[in-house]
Motif scaffolding. Structure first.
Motif, PDB file in Angstrom:
ATOM      1  N   UNK A   1       0.834  -1.198   0.000  1.00  0.00           N
ATOM      2  CA  UNK A   1       0.000   0.000   0.000  1.00  0.00           C
ATOM      3  C   UNK A   1       0.870   1.248   0.000  1.00  0.00           C
ATOM      4  N   UNK A   2       2.123   1.070   0.364  1.00  0.00           N
ATOM      5  CA  UNK A   2       3.066   2.191   0.361  1.00  0.00           C
ATOM      6  C   UNK A   2       4.481   1.662   0.159  1.00  0.00           C
ATOM      7  N   UNK A   3       5.376   2.574  -0.194  1.00  0.00           N
ATOM      8  CA  UNK A   3       6.787   2.205  -0.367  1.00  0.00           C
ATOM      9  C   UNK A   3       7.669   3.268   0.277  1.00  0.00           C
ATOM     10  N   UNK A   4       8.696   2.816   0.935  1.00  0.00           N
ATOM     11  CA  UNK A   4       9.658   3.683   1.637  1.00  0.00           C
ATOM     12  C   UNK A   4      11.030   3.328   1.089  1.00  0.00           C
ATOM     13  N   UNK A   5      11.798   4.314   0.631  1.00  0.00           N
ATOM     14  CA  UNK A   5      13.045   4.000  -0.072  1.00  0.00           C
ATOM     15  C   UNK A   5      14.290   4.239   0.777  1.00  0.00           C
ATOM     16  N   UNK A   6      15.270   3.386   0.534  1.00  0.00           N
ATOM     17  CA  UNK A   6      16.585   3.542   1.168  1.00  0.00           C
ATOM     18  C   UNK A   6      17.635   3.139   0.140  1.00  0.00           C
ATOM     19  N   UNK A   7      18.762   2.629   0.582  1.00  0.00           N
ATOM     20  CA  UNK A   7      19.829   2.317  -0.375  1.00  0.00           C
ATOM     21  C   UNK A   7      20.139   0.831  -0.495  1.00  0.00           C
ATOM     22  N   UNK A   8      20.232   0.149   0.653  1.00  0.00           N
ATOM     23  CA  UNK A   8      20.643  -1.260   0.625  1.00  0.00           C
ATOM     24  C   UNK A   8      19.606  -2.147   1.288  1.00  0.00           C
ATOM     25  N   UNK A   9      19.711  -3.427   1.013  1.00  0.00           N
ATOM     26  CA  UNK A   9      18.779  -4.375   1.611  1.00  0.00           C
ATOM     27  C   UNK A   9      18.788  -4.288   3.127  1.00  0.00           C
ATOM     28  N   UNK A  10      19.980  -4.135   3.682  1.00  0.00           N
ATOM     29  CA  UNK A  10      20.103  -4.071   5.140  1.00  0.00           C
ATOM     30  C   UNK A  10      19.412  -2.858   5.743  1.00  0.00           C
ATOM     31  N   UNK A  11      19.328  -1.776   4.974  1.00  0.00           N
ATOM     32  CA  UNK A  11      18.602  -0.592   5.474  1.00  0.00           C
ATOM     33  C   UNK A  11      17.137  -0.950   5.719  1.00  0.00           C
ATOM     34  N   UNK A  12      16.561  -1.645   4.761  1.00  0.00           N
ATOM     35  CA  UNK A  12      15.114  -1.869   4.865  1.00  0.00           C
ATOM     36  C   UNK A  12      14.773  -3.074   5.754  1.00  0.00           C
ATOM     37  N   UNK A  13      15.694  -4.007   5.939  1.00  0.00           N
ATOM     38  CA  UNK A  13      15.397  -5.062   6.931  1.00  0.00           C
ATOM     39  C   UNK A  13      15.415  -4.446   8.331  1.00  0.00           C
ATOM     40  N   UNK A  14      16.368  -3.532   8.564  1.00  0.00           N
ATOM     41  CA  UNK A  14      16.390  -2.853   9.874  1.00  0.00           C
ATOM     42  C   UNK A  14      15.149  -1.984  10.052  1.00  0.00           C
ATOM     43  N   UNK A  15      14.759  -1.308   8.978  1.00  0.00           N
ATOM     44  CA  UNK A  15      13.547  -0.478   9.055  1.00  0.00           C
ATOM     45  C   UNK A  15      12.315  -1.357   9.324  1.00  0.00           C
ATOM     46  N   UNK A  16      12.286  -2.527   8.750  1.00  0.00           N
ATOM     47  CA  UNK A  16      11.149  -3.429   8.967  1.00  0.00           C
ATOM     48  C   UNK A  16      11.044  -3.820  10.446  1.00  0.00           C
ATOM     49  N   UNK A  17      12.185  -4.134  11.051  1.00  0.00           N
ATOM     50  CA  UNK A  17      12.181  -4.508  12.475  1.00  0.00           C
ATOM     51  C   UNK A  17      11.712  -3.320  13.324  1.00  0.00           C
ATOM     52  N   UNK A  18      12.235  -2.131  13.029  1.00  0.00           N
ATOM     53  CA  UNK A  18      11.853  -0.951  13.812  1.00  0.00           C
ATOM     54  C   UNK A  18      10.375  -0.624  13.626  1.00  0.00           C
ATOM     55  N   UNK A  19       9.896  -0.802  12.408  1.00  0.00           N
ATOM     56  CA  UNK A  19       8.475  -0.539  12.143  1.00  0.00           C
ATOM     57  C   UNK A  19       7.600  -1.516  12.923  1.00  0.00           C
ATOM     58  N   UNK A  20       8.011  -2.770  12.944  1.00  0.00           N
ATOM     59  CA  UNK A  20       7.241  -3.777  13.689  1.00  0.00           C
ATOM     60  C   UNK A  20       7.231  -3.450  15.182  1.00  0.00           C
ATOM     61  N   UNK A  21       8.373  -3.007  15.687  1.00  0.00           N
ATOM     62  CA  UNK A  21       8.433  -2.634  17.111  1.00  0.00           C
ATOM     63  C   UNK A  21       7.537  -1.431  17.381  1.00  0.00           C
ATOM     64  N   UNK A  22       7.611  -0.457  16.483  1.00  0.00           N
ATOM     65  CA  UNK A  22       6.785   0.747  16.667  1.00  0.00           C
ATOM     66  C   UNK A  22       5.299   0.395  16.607  1.00  0.00           C
ATOM     67  N   UNK A  23       4.951  -0.541  15.754  1.00  0.00           N
ATOM     68  CA  UNK A  23       3.538  -0.905  15.589  1.00  0.00           C
ATOM     69  C   UNK A  23       3.001  -1.682  16.782  1.00  0.00           C
ATOM     70  N   UNK A  24       3.857  -2.506  17.374  1.00  0.00           N
ATOM     71  CA  UNK A  24       3.380  -3.432  18.411  1.00  0.00           C
ATOM     72  C   UNK A  24       3.783  -3.033  19.816  1.00  0.00           C
TER      73      UNK A  24
END
Lengths: 252, 412
Positions: B116-139
């Motif tokens: 439903x949305x896209x958030x851009x960064x540079x490397x795969x590791x950027x967005x895996x870390x962002x995914x973990x932080x997003x999950x923590x923020x959500x829960x």
């Protein structure tokens, strides 16, 4: 951060374990043990037990207790570590009459070991000295590595996820070789003719081993230069690579 | 067939080692473990085109690593590079982001089924870390379940104890399970009620040094249900598989819907951009995370990404890659058998993993790979390989010819 128990295991099973190599490589040490037939046992409460056996001009190291003419006891790993630093004396439970060997020959042997392992930098310019320094450093490092993996708290955690297999570390153009056997939760130095290795780490020469082990050439660059060669099942190597830097912390 | 020499590569490595730690660091360095023996591999490339790259000694290689994944359409793809150059004329790293960022996000949202949305960064590791932080923020929870052997980048939380610079504290909220073992996941969810923020995994198990494993039947459906019932964010690291299984995302390929999807490699054919795609319910959570970087809104990679996605769709998606990989690996297996070797192939055909059987030390396999590389087919020892859209019959036939020569050399 070093752990005293792990340090005691390293000091005994990694450092003193290499005294036989000193006796084999150094002429002075070799002469000192001629005609001396006796065994010294080192027993550390809540720590390692091992013996140094001097027999027919040869020295060998054996893990565990056994018949010994001299028995040295240490009340704790800290006590043993202090002794290794020259800041404490052991408690002698047997062999008071042979104390002369301890205070003379044995002390001289450990001094010869220190002479090579903690050398005056000027001595390293001499190729034959550097050769012995390198070989002893190699043996101490790889024997200590197994102790770090078994007794250091972080090493133990790393070993939990180790893959199974034997690794051979060797210096080419010499017969210098250590075989480490790994499995989940376990690492030990094994006989060199044990199972086939799944992984090999070879230094191209004594000089290249010296450069890497002394920190003059970093490990990664050495691989790129071809001064260190690796082949085989790398997950076993990676476990060793994770533990090796911890060895430096203990031996520094 | 003559084998390659790497004299200039060696000379350059000497120079590099003086000013770059390790000469070449990281996954492309000779110490990484994928280049054994390192003497068989070039250190530096000179130029690249289509399926090939040429090293500094002038040796040509078919690149079955595809630059470790980013090269999906072929090096220097004219359509992608034209889009990038046109954008370069207008601007790249500017104080306000280019509107091409919106175009790229729309393209992704219209392509990836769960997005439903896209958030851009540079490397795969950027967005895996962002995914973990997003999950923590959500829960508002701390723990993450990860699968042993999965690779999610190089941030401390992705590495293991004993790795340089990694603290036990940084791993203290990680829980680990074995791949395809649903019961282990369920057991952890029961053990830590209300504490698990995220389950993160690659869509299938494509680790190094191991046979790659596809998910067992219903594995992902059961994980999806478990996560939904327990308020756990399901994040898929599609960095490596993304667009190589399914243009709509690898979750779509395996018949489930992730909450977060991490993309990088194939996203822009080598132009540097990664993306976290998310479900609507996590929009607020990702907004709560402050996550950015100096070059994360550079416009050139966005333009390249749009062109890449559009061209892949035009080419029919990864069907072509799957077909090439399937045909090639089938022939490689036959070829090996004809020379007395059993070659085991696993994983998706578009990014297959292979090894010679009955070779626990892998030294035989390493010798074969080395002989292939020295003849111009760039395989690596222990990593999955990649196919790209520029590989055709010419490359197919040359690969088999080299593979056979290499088998003969190993056999000799």
């Amino acid at each position: 951060m070093t752990n005293q128990t792990a340090k005691a295991y390293i000091n005994l099973n990694g450092v003193l374990r290499c005294l036989p190599y000193v006796c084999a490589l150094d002429q002075d040490a070799k002469e000192r043990i001629q005609g001396r037939n006796l065994t010294i046992q080192f027993k550390v409460r809540n720590g390692p037990i091992a013996r140094l056996v001097f027999e027919n001009g040869v020295c060998r190291f054996e893990k565990g207790k056994g018949k010994s003419q001299i028995k040295l006891n240490f009340s704790s790993p800290e006590h043993f570590n202090r002794m290794m630093e020259g800041r404490a004396n052991p408690s002698i439970s047997k062999g008071l009459l042979k104390i002369g060997f301890l205070t003379k020959e044995f002390m001289q042997l450990t001094k010869r070991m220190e002479y090579y392992l903690k050398p005056n930098p000027a001595l390293l310019a001499d190729a034959s000295f550097r050769r012995i320094n390198t070989i002893l450093t190699f043996y101490v490092a790889f024997h200590s590595l197994a102790e770090v993996g078994m007794h250091d708290p972080v090493g133990v955690q790393v070993m939990k996820h180790a893959k199974r297999g034997a690794l051979i570390a060797a210096i080419e153009q010499t017969d210098v070789m250590v075989r480490l056997k790994l499995s989940p939760g376990n690492i030990e130095v094994a006989a060199v003719d044990d199972d086939s290795p799944v992984c090999k780490l070879r230094f191209a020469s004594v000089d290249k081993a010296y450069e890497v082990l002394s920190g003059k050439l970093d490990f990664l660059t050495a691989i790129g230069f071809g001064d260190v060669r690796m082949e085989g099942f790398m997950p076993v190597m990676q476990t060793v690579e994770h533990i090796l830097p911890m060895v430096n912390t203990y031996l520094a | 067939m003559e084998t390659y020499q790497y004299n200039k590569s060696k000379e350059l490595f000497q120079r590099a080692a003086k000013v770059i730690p390790g000469g070449v660091y990281g996954h492309q360095g000779p110490a990484n473990g994928c280049f054994i023996p390192k003497e068989a591999f070039p250190f530096f490339s000179d130029h690249a085109e289509g399926a090939y790259f040429w090293d500094v000694d002038g040796n040509r290689f078919i690149d079955y690593m595809c630059a470790y994944g980013p090269n999906i359409l072929g090096y220097n793809d004219p359509d992608v590079d034209h889009a990038a150059m046109e954008q370069a004329k207008r601007g790249n790293c500017t104080v306000a982001p280019s509107s091409v960022m919106i175009d790229f996000a729309e393209e992704l949202v219209n392509t990836v089924a769960m997005a439903d949305w896209a958030f851009f960064a540079k490397n795969g590791g950027d967005v895996t870390s962002l995914a973990i932080m997003t999950a923590r923020a959500a829960t508002n929870r701390k723990k993450t379940i990860l699968v042993r052997g999965n690779y999610h980048g190089v941030a401390p939380w992705t590495q293991g104890l004993g790795c340089g610079g990694v603290l036990a504290e940084e791993l203290s909220n990680n829980l680990y399970v074995d791949w395809n073992d649903y019961d282990q996941v369920e057991s952890l969810v029961k053990k830590y009620p209300g504490e698990i923020a995220c389950f993160m995994s690659t869509p299938y198990w494509h680790g190094n040094f191991v046979e790659n494993q596809l998910p067992e039947r219903e594995y992902w459906q059961k994980i999806r249900k478990l996560c939904t019932e327990n308020g756990i964010v399901l994040a898929i690291d599609d960095v490596r598989c993304g667009f190589r299984l399914d243009m709509e995302g690898s979750d779509h390929y395996f018949g489930f819907k992730a909450d977060l999807m991490c993309f990088c490699k194939a996203l822009a054919n080598g132009w540097n951009v990664s993306a976290l795609c998310g479900a609507e319910k996590l929009r607020n959570a990702v907004n709560d995370v402050f996550f950015t970087g100096s070059y994360w809104m550079s416009a050139i990679p966005f333009a390249a990404g749009i062109a890449t996605l559009r061209k892949m769709k035009k080419l029919g998606g990864p069907v072509m890659l799957m077909e090439y990989g399937k045909r090639l690996t089938t022939e490689l297996v036959k070829l090996a058998a004809s020379r007395g070797f059993e070659l085991i192939v696993s994983g998706a055909p578009s990014m297959w993993y292979m090894r010679i059987a009955d070779d626990p030390s892998l030294m035989l396999h390493q010798r074969w790979i080395a002989e292939c590389v020295k003849r111009g087919v760039y395989f690596t020892n222990h990593h999955n390989h990649f196919v790209n859209y520029s590989m055709r019959e010419k490359e197919f036939n040359f690969t088999l010819e080299v593979a056979d020569e290499a088998l003969k050399a190993v056999k000799a």
